[in-house]
Write a protein that holds these residues in place. Structure first.
Motif, PDB file in Angstrom:
ATOM      1  N   ILE A 200       0.820  -1.221   0.000  1.00 10.97           N
ATOM      2  CA  ILE A 200       0.000   0.000   0.000  1.00 10.97           C
ATOM      3  C   ILE A 200       0.851   1.267   0.000  1.00 10.97           C
ATOM      4  O   ILE A 200       0.317   2.367   0.134  1.00 10.97           O
ATOM      5  CB  ILE A 200      -0.972   0.027   1.195  1.00 10.97           C
ATOM      6  N   GLU A 201       2.142   1.116  -0.170  1.00  6.38           N
ATOM      7  CA  GLU A 201       3.033   2.281  -0.133  1.00  6.38           C
ATOM      8  C   GLU A 201       2.643   3.330  -1.162  1.00  6.38           C
ATOM      9  O   GLU A 201       2.829   4.529  -0.943  1.00  6.38           O
ATOM     10  CB  GLU A 201       4.470   1.819  -0.370  1.00  6.38           C
ATOM     11  N   PHE A 202       2.062   2.899  -2.285  1.00  7.55           N
ATOM     12  CA  PHE A 202       1.740   3.843  -3.357  1.00  7.55           C
ATOM     13  C   PHE A 202       0.694   4.875  -2.932  1.00  7.55           C
ATOM     14  O   PHE A 202       0.604   5.943  -3.529  1.00  7.55           O
ATOM     15  CB  PHE A 202       1.276   3.095  -4.613  1.00  7.55           C
ATOM     16  N   PHE A 203      -0.101   4.588  -1.902  1.00 10.04           N
ATOM     17  CA  PHE A 203      -0.998   5.627  -1.388  1.00 10.04           C
ATOM     18  C   PHE A 203      -0.700   6.014   0.052  1.00 10.04           C
ATOM     19  O   PHE A 203      -1.007   7.132   0.480  1.00 10.04           O
ATOM     20  CB  PHE A 203      -2.477   5.229  -1.526  1.00 10.04           C
ATOM     21  N   ALA A 204      -0.096   5.122   0.836  1.00  5.27           N
ATOM     22  CA  ALA A 204       0.053   5.361   2.277  1.00  5.27           C
ATOM     23  C   ALA A 204       1.074   6.437   2.610  1.00  5.27           C
ATOM     24  O   ALA A 204       1.082   6.950   3.726  1.00  5.27           O
ATOM     25  CB  ALA A 204       0.424   4.061   2.989  1.00  5.27           C
TER      26      ALA A 204
END
Length: 223
Positions: A200-204
């Motif tokens: 979820i790094e792409f939004f977190a």
């Protein structure tokens, strides 16, 4: 999913579960102890309030880390350290930075120094590293509508976090919700980093998320 703005902060406060403090380096095998000093998870946002937000980071080794809020030119506007009872946190691989008065949009990065030795009267630092510059975008309390995206029963299908976003565009959403059963079970810290935080790094790094516990989050030795 739309929320009335009057309910927004209440939803965040009542539904949110902050991920547990996780110490990844403590579980590493002895032969990995001399590995590269790096960010295992550069940053993720949680615990948004009407005025503030928390940003977390996880490193591969014990370190001293801090967060820098930057202006549009890339200059450091403010440095934030994790502290408790007047002591700045150091010599750990997990950091939690609280921004009490967070702008609704701001640029930031995290820097860290490896701690090679931490004796009472001598601290030896190693390599310095830093994340890329991220831009956080937080909802305003006076918005007419709040939009979020809710994930249910992902069960470790890591690609689903990206694939289920309409048009692969996170811009319309103010926050994200993990609404239970993100895992089959949880046996160690690596399960959390590899099966949730990295996917979820792409939004977190820019939008906060809420973690609700499902019945599968209660299974396993690290539950």
């Amino acid at each position: 999913m739309n929320f009335n703005r009057r309910r927004f902060l209440e939803v965040l406060a009542l539904a949110g579960i902050t991920l547990p403090n996780i110490s990844v380096a403590q579980e590493k095998e002895a032969n990995e102890a001399e590995g590269e000093f790096s960010f295992l998870v550069p940053a993720y946002l949680q615990n948004q309030t009407e005025t503030g937000v928390s940003i977390f980071t996880i490193l591969s080794k014990e370190a001293f880390a801090w967060l820098e809020i930057l202006d549009n030119a890339g200059n450091v506007h403010k440095k934030i350290y994790q502290s408790e009872d007047g002591m700045i946190n150091a010599n750990t691989d997990f950091f939690h930075f609280t921004i009490e008065d967070a702008p609704r949009s701001f640029r930031y990065r995290i820097k860290a120094k490896e701690v090679q030795k931490f004796d009472p009267y001598k601290i030896v630092y190693g390599q310095d590293i830093e994340t890329t510059i991220f831009e956080a975008k937080l909802a305003k309390s006076d918005q007419e509508q709040i939009r979020c995206l809710v994930y249910n029963d992902v069960h470790e299908e890591k690609s689903s976090y990206h694939d289920l976003i309409p048009n692969q565009d996170i811009a319309p959403y103010d926050f994200f919700v993990m609404n239970g059963d993100s895992f089959h079970y949880v046996t160690n810290q690596q399960d959390i980093t590899e099966k949730l935080l990295k996917p979820i790094e792409f939004f977190a790094t820019s939008k906060p998320f809420i973690m609700n516990r499902g019945n599968h989050e209660t299974r396993g030795s690290f539950a």
